[in-house]
Motif scaffolding. Structure first.
Motif, PDB file in Angstrom:
ATOM      1  N   TRP A  34       9.652  -4.584  11.632  1.00  0.00           N
ATOM      2  CA  TRP A  34       8.944  -3.330  11.317  1.00  0.00           C
ATOM      3  C   TRP A  34       9.458  -2.249  12.251  1.00  0.00           C
ATOM      4  O   TRP A  34       9.397  -2.400  13.478  1.00  0.00           O
ATOM      5  CB  TRP A  34       7.443  -3.558  11.506  1.00  0.00           C
ATOM      6  CG  TRP A  34       6.595  -2.344  11.455  1.00  0.00           C
ATOM      7  CD1 TRP A  34       6.635  -1.336  10.524  1.00  0.00           C
ATOM      8  CD2 TRP A  34       5.529  -2.003  12.359  1.00  0.00           C
ATOM      9  NE1 TRP A  34       5.682  -0.397  10.795  1.00  0.00           N
ATOM     10  CE2 TRP A  34       4.982  -0.780  11.910  1.00  0.00           C
ATOM     11  CE3 TRP A  34       4.983  -2.618  13.483  1.00  0.00           C
ATOM     12  CZ2 TRP A  34       3.913  -0.160  12.573  1.00  0.00           C
ATOM     13  CZ3 TRP A  34       3.929  -2.005  14.138  1.00  0.00           C
ATOM     14  CH2 TRP A  34       3.399  -0.796  13.682  1.00  0.00           C
ATOM     15  N   LYS A  72       2.925  -5.169  10.168  1.00  0.00           N
ATOM     16  CA  LYS A  72       2.831  -4.197  11.267  1.00  0.00           C
ATOM     17  C   LYS A  72       2.122  -4.811  12.474  1.00  0.00           C
ATOM     18  O   LYS A  72       1.009  -4.423  12.820  1.00  0.00           O
ATOM     19  CB  LYS A  72       2.102  -2.945  10.789  1.00  0.00           C
ATOM     20  CG  LYS A  72       2.803  -2.279   9.605  1.00  0.00           C
ATOM     21  CD  LYS A  72       2.272  -0.889   9.333  1.00  0.00           C
ATOM     22  CE  LYS A  72       0.863  -0.886   8.822  1.00  0.00           C
ATOM     23  NZ  LYS A  72       0.317   0.460   8.713  1.00  0.00           N
ATOM     24  N   CYS A 131       8.303  -0.896   0.793  1.00  0.00           N
ATOM     25  CA  CYS A 131       8.187   0.203   1.765  1.00  0.00           C
ATOM     26  C   CYS A 131       8.987   1.420   1.275  1.00  0.00           C
ATOM     27  O   CYS A 131      10.200   1.320   1.053  1.00  0.00           O
ATOM     28  CB  CYS A 131       8.695  -0.254   3.129  1.00  0.00           C
ATOM     29  SG  CYS A 131       8.614   1.088   4.343  1.00  0.00           S
ATOM     30  N   PRO A 132       8.332   2.561   1.118  1.00  0.00           N
ATOM     31  CA  PRO A 132       9.035   3.732   0.559  1.00  0.00           C
ATOM     32  C   PRO A 132      10.032   4.362   1.527  1.00  0.00           C
ATOM     33  O   PRO A 132      10.856   5.174   1.108  1.00  0.00           O
ATOM     34  CB  PRO A 132       7.883   4.707   0.254  1.00  0.00           C
ATOM     35  CG  PRO A 132       6.793   4.329   1.193  1.00  0.00           C
ATOM     36  CD  PRO A 132       6.911   2.846   1.397  1.00  0.00           C
ATOM     37  N   VAL A 133       9.966   3.990   2.805  1.00  0.00           N
ATOM     38  CA  VAL A 133      10.863   4.647   3.771  1.00  0.00           C
ATOM     39  C   VAL A 133      11.749   3.623   4.497  1.00  0.00           C
ATOM     40  O   VAL A 133      12.291   3.902   5.566  1.00  0.00           O
ATOM     41  CB  VAL A 133      10.057   5.485   4.802  1.00  0.00           C
ATOM     42  CG1 VAL A 133       9.405   6.676   4.135  1.00  0.00           C
ATOM     43  CG2 VAL A 133       9.015   4.623   5.526  1.00  0.00           C
ATOM     44  N   CYS A 176       8.056   4.173  10.078  1.00  0.00           N
ATOM     45  CA  CYS A 176       6.806   3.936   9.341  1.00  0.00           C
ATOM     46  C   CYS A 176       5.964   5.207   9.223  1.00  0.00           C
ATOM     47  O   CYS A 176       5.762   5.928  10.198  1.00  0.00           O
ATOM     48  CB  CYS A 176       5.990   2.851  10.057  1.00  0.00           C
ATOM     49  SG  CYS A 176       4.416   2.494   9.263  1.00  0.00           S
ATOM     50  N   ILE A 177       5.505   5.490   7.975  1.00  0.00           N
ATOM     51  CA  ILE A 177       4.643   6.661   7.765  1.00  0.00           C
ATOM     52  C   ILE A 177       3.184   6.230   7.540  1.00  0.00           C
ATOM     53  O   ILE A 177       2.339   7.014   7.134  1.00  0.00           O
ATOM     54  CB  ILE A 177       5.141   7.500   6.571  1.00  0.00           C
ATOM     55  CG1 ILE A 177       5.259   6.624   5.314  1.00  0.00           C
ATOM     56  CG2 ILE A 177       6.468   8.193   6.895  1.00  0.00           C
ATOM     57  CD1 ILE A 177       5.518   7.393   4.023  1.00  0.00           C
ATOM     58  N   HIS A 178       2.908   4.968   7.770  1.00  0.00           N
ATOM     59  CA  HIS A 178       1.557   4.408   7.697  1.00  0.00           C
ATOM     60  C   HIS A 178       0.882   4.653   6.349  1.00  0.00           C
ATOM     61  O   HIS A 178      -0.294   4.990   6.281  1.00  0.00           O
ATOM     62  CB  HIS A 178       0.698   4.933   8.859  1.00  0.00           C
ATOM     63  CG  HIS A 178       1.264   4.534  10.191  1.00  0.00           C
ATOM     64  ND1 HIS A 178       1.194   3.263  10.680  1.00  0.00           N
ATOM     65  CD2 HIS A 178       1.989   5.258  11.089  1.00  0.00           C
ATOM     66  CE1 HIS A 178       1.836   3.200  11.846  1.00  0.00           C
ATOM     67  NE2 HIS A 178       2.336   4.394  12.113  1.00  0.00           N
ATOM     68  N   CYS A 179       1.665   4.454   5.287  1.00  0.00           N
ATOM     69  CA  CYS A 179       1.099   4.613   3.938  1.00  0.00           C
ATOM     70  C   CYS A 179       0.297   3.378   3.531  1.00  0.00           C
ATOM     71  O   CYS A 179      -0.472   3.418   2.579  1.00  0.00           O
ATOM     72  CB  CYS A 179       2.221   4.855   2.934  1.00  0.00           C
ATOM     73  SG  CYS A 179       3.324   3.410   2.738  1.00  0.00           S
ATOM     74  N   ASP A 180       0.508   2.260   4.230  1.00  0.00           N
ATOM     75  CA  ASP A 180      -0.197   0.989   3.990  1.00  0.00           C
ATOM     76  C   ASP A 180       0.133   0.327   2.645  1.00  0.00           C
ATOM     77  O   ASP A 180      -0.590  -0.564   2.196  1.00  0.00           O
ATOM     78  CB  ASP A 180      -1.720   1.150   4.141  1.00  0.00           C
ATOM     79  CG  ASP A 180      -2.117   1.306   5.601  1.00  0.00           C
ATOM     80  OD1 ASP A 180      -1.250   1.109   6.481  1.00  0.00           O
ATOM     81  OD2 ASP A 180      -3.283   1.639   5.876  1.00  0.00           O
ATOM     82  N   THR A 181       1.230   0.733   2.019  1.00  0.00           N
ATOM     83  CA  THR A 181       1.655   0.057   0.781  1.00  0.00           C
ATOM     84  C   THR A 181       1.899  -1.426   1.041  1.00  0.00           C
ATOM     85  O   THR A 181       1.537  -2.285   0.233  1.00  0.00           O
ATOM     86  CB  THR A 181       2.959   0.697   0.240  1.00  0.00           C
ATOM     87  OG1 THR A 181       2.734   2.089   0.087  1.00  0.00           O
ATOM     88  CG2 THR A 181       3.374   0.093  -1.087  1.00  0.00           C
ATOM     89  N   CYS A 182       2.512  -1.733   2.172  1.00  0.00           N
ATOM     90  CA  CYS A 182       2.812  -3.139   2.496  1.00  0.00           C
ATOM     91  C   CYS A 182       1.539  -3.986   2.562  1.00  0.00           C
ATOM     92  O   CYS A 182       1.551  -5.155   2.177  1.00  0.00           O
ATOM     93  CB  CYS A 182       3.595  -3.230   3.803  1.00  0.00           C
ATOM     94  SG  CYS A 182       2.842  -2.351   5.175  1.00  0.00           S
ATOM     95  N   ALA A 232      11.089   1.058   6.269  1.00  0.00           N
ATOM     96  CA  ALA A 232      10.687   0.708   7.638  1.00  0.00           C
ATOM     97  C   ALA A 232      10.613  -0.805   7.839  1.00  0.00           C
ATOM     98  O   ALA A 232      10.416  -1.279   8.958  1.00  0.00           O
ATOM     99  CB  ALA A 232       9.330   1.333   7.960  1.00  0.00           C
ATOM    100  N   LEU A 233      10.751  -1.546   6.717  1.00  0.00           N
ATOM    101  CA  LEU A 233      10.705  -3.014   6.807  1.00  0.00           C
ATOM    102  C   LEU A 233      12.060  -3.597   6.427  1.00  0.00           C
ATOM    103  O   LEU A 233      12.693  -3.131   5.471  1.00  0.00           O
ATOM    104  CB  LEU A 233       9.622  -3.575   5.877  1.00  0.00           C
ATOM    105  CG  LEU A 233       8.196  -3.098   6.150  1.00  0.00           C
ATOM    106  CD1 LEU A 233       7.250  -3.598   5.060  1.00  0.00           C
ATOM    107  CD2 LEU A 233       7.713  -3.578   7.522  1.00  0.00           C
TER     108      LEU A 233
HETATM  109  S1  SF4 Z   1       2.754   1.248   6.180  1.00  0.00           S
HETATM  110 FE1  SF4 Z   1       4.102  -0.417   5.499  1.00  0.00          FE
HETATM  111  S2  SF4 Z   1       4.921   0.306   3.494  1.00  0.00           S
HETATM  112 FE2  SF4 Z   1       4.057   2.117   4.543  1.00  0.00          FE
HETATM  113  S3  SF4 Z   1       5.764   3.027   5.664  1.00  0.00           S
HETATM  114 FE3  SF4 Z   1       4.772   1.626   7.114  1.00  0.00          FE
HETATM  115  S4  SF4 Z   1       5.843  -0.326   6.908  1.00  0.00           S
HETATM  116 FE4  SF4 Z   1       6.373   0.938   5.110  1.00  0.00          FE
END
Ligand code: SF4
Ligand code: SF4
Length: 303
Positions: A86, A108, A68-70, A91-97, A72-73
């Protein structure tokens, strides 16, 4: 059967549901305006699934935390069990996770008790006609649905709200019997006519779907049958006579809704499948209408 189903009972807190999303207002998930609860977890593995991260329950392996880049996890502060926390504010909802997860899951998710959900319903009760529980496959969390709808139906300030379930129809007869006293109706997906086509698209056979449709129709609780048209893949056109004969025998009040497949968000070979156009839907609708099926509900948009 997907292996994760066997451990559902251990993974879910007894009194809480794993929820992937709540929409406070929808007008396409049952009659009128509705609060829609999408539960996490599904027993199908559809090639055309748009939300594959909702199929499995998270097993808290922690593999996604560092991605997670920010930040949030994180691990939850709980010495008795390790679970992934979470932070929705960060969370910026980048969906990397989601891309990191080795399962078809997501960190999430929310966990709602019946009491939590009733609070949310009460906040919205002046603006809605009812509640729909969808998924994933909603009925995998049968006890939560039953408890929530029972609470709604017995609360003087909420009992005017209709309670609907959106399902793939795989629930057993005894499962439906538990829900019937508390639901006003069900929307059921018929994903293909032939067993082999259904098995190919969903990974499961469809004998329970037809049993569910028959049971709900007999109990006057079948609100809608949904056919997802995937041109050249689903078999509704090649089996049009048998399909039309079947649909005509359903009670006249049952809505027949045609949905158009779109390939965005799909992660399997289905991302190369042709999207279903308005013309494709009109062609299928015309074939059904010619055979006396109707009225049909067609998609409002094709995106
Ligand atoms: S979508 Fe997942 S990886 Fe992206 S900011 Fe939210 S928790 Fe972190
Ligand atoms: S979402 Fe996936 S990677 Fe993250 S903790 Fe859960 S199972 Fe592990």
């Amino acid at each position: 059967m997907n292996s994760h189903l066997a451990t559902y009972a251990e993974k879910l807190p007894q009194t809480k549901a794993a929820v992937s999303k709540v929409i406070n207002f929808s007008c396409v998930d049952g009659p009128g305006s509705r609060l829609v609860i999408f539960l996490q977890g599904c027993n199908y593995n559809c090639l055309n699934c748009h939300n594959p991260q909702t199929i499995d329950l998270c097993d808290n392996c922690g593999g996604c935390i560092s991605s997670c880049p920010v930040q949030a996890l994180s691990w939850a502060d709980n010495s008795t069990s390790s679970s992934v926390k979470w932070d929705t504010d960060l969370c910026i909802h980048c969906d990397t996770c989601l891309s990191i997860c080795p399962k078809q899951s997501t960190p999430k998710t929310y966990h709602y008790s019946v009491a939590d959900m009733l609070l949310l319903i009460r906040k919205n009760s002046l603006f809605i006609n009812g509640i729909t529980i969808s998924g994933g496959e909603a009925t995998l969390q049968l006890n939560f649905i039953k408890s929530l709808f029972e609470a709604v139906k017995t609360a003087p300030d909420l009992q005017h709200l209709s309670c609907m379930v959106d399902s793939n129809g795989s629930l057993s007869e005894s499962g439906w019997q538990k829900l019937l006293p508390f639901i006003d109706g069900a929307m059921i997906d018929l994903k293909a006519w032939q067993q082999a086509t259904h098995l190919w698209i969903t990974g499961r056979d469809h004998h329970r779907v037809f049993r569910s449709l028959a049971l709900l129709a007999a109990e006057h609780k079948l609100y809608e049958v949904r056919l997802l048209h995937i041109p050249g893949k689903t078999d509704f056109e090649s089996e049009i006579d048998a399909l039309a004969d079947y649909l005509k025998k359903l009670p006249p009040a049952v809505r027949i809704k045609l949905n158009a497949f779109q390939n965005h968000g799909v992660t399997t070979e289905a991302k190369t499948w042709k999207a279903c156009t308005e013309q494709d839907i009109k062609q299928l609708a015309g074939q059904l209408s010619q055979r006396g099926v109707g009225p049909l509900i067609l998609p409002a948009v094709y995106i």
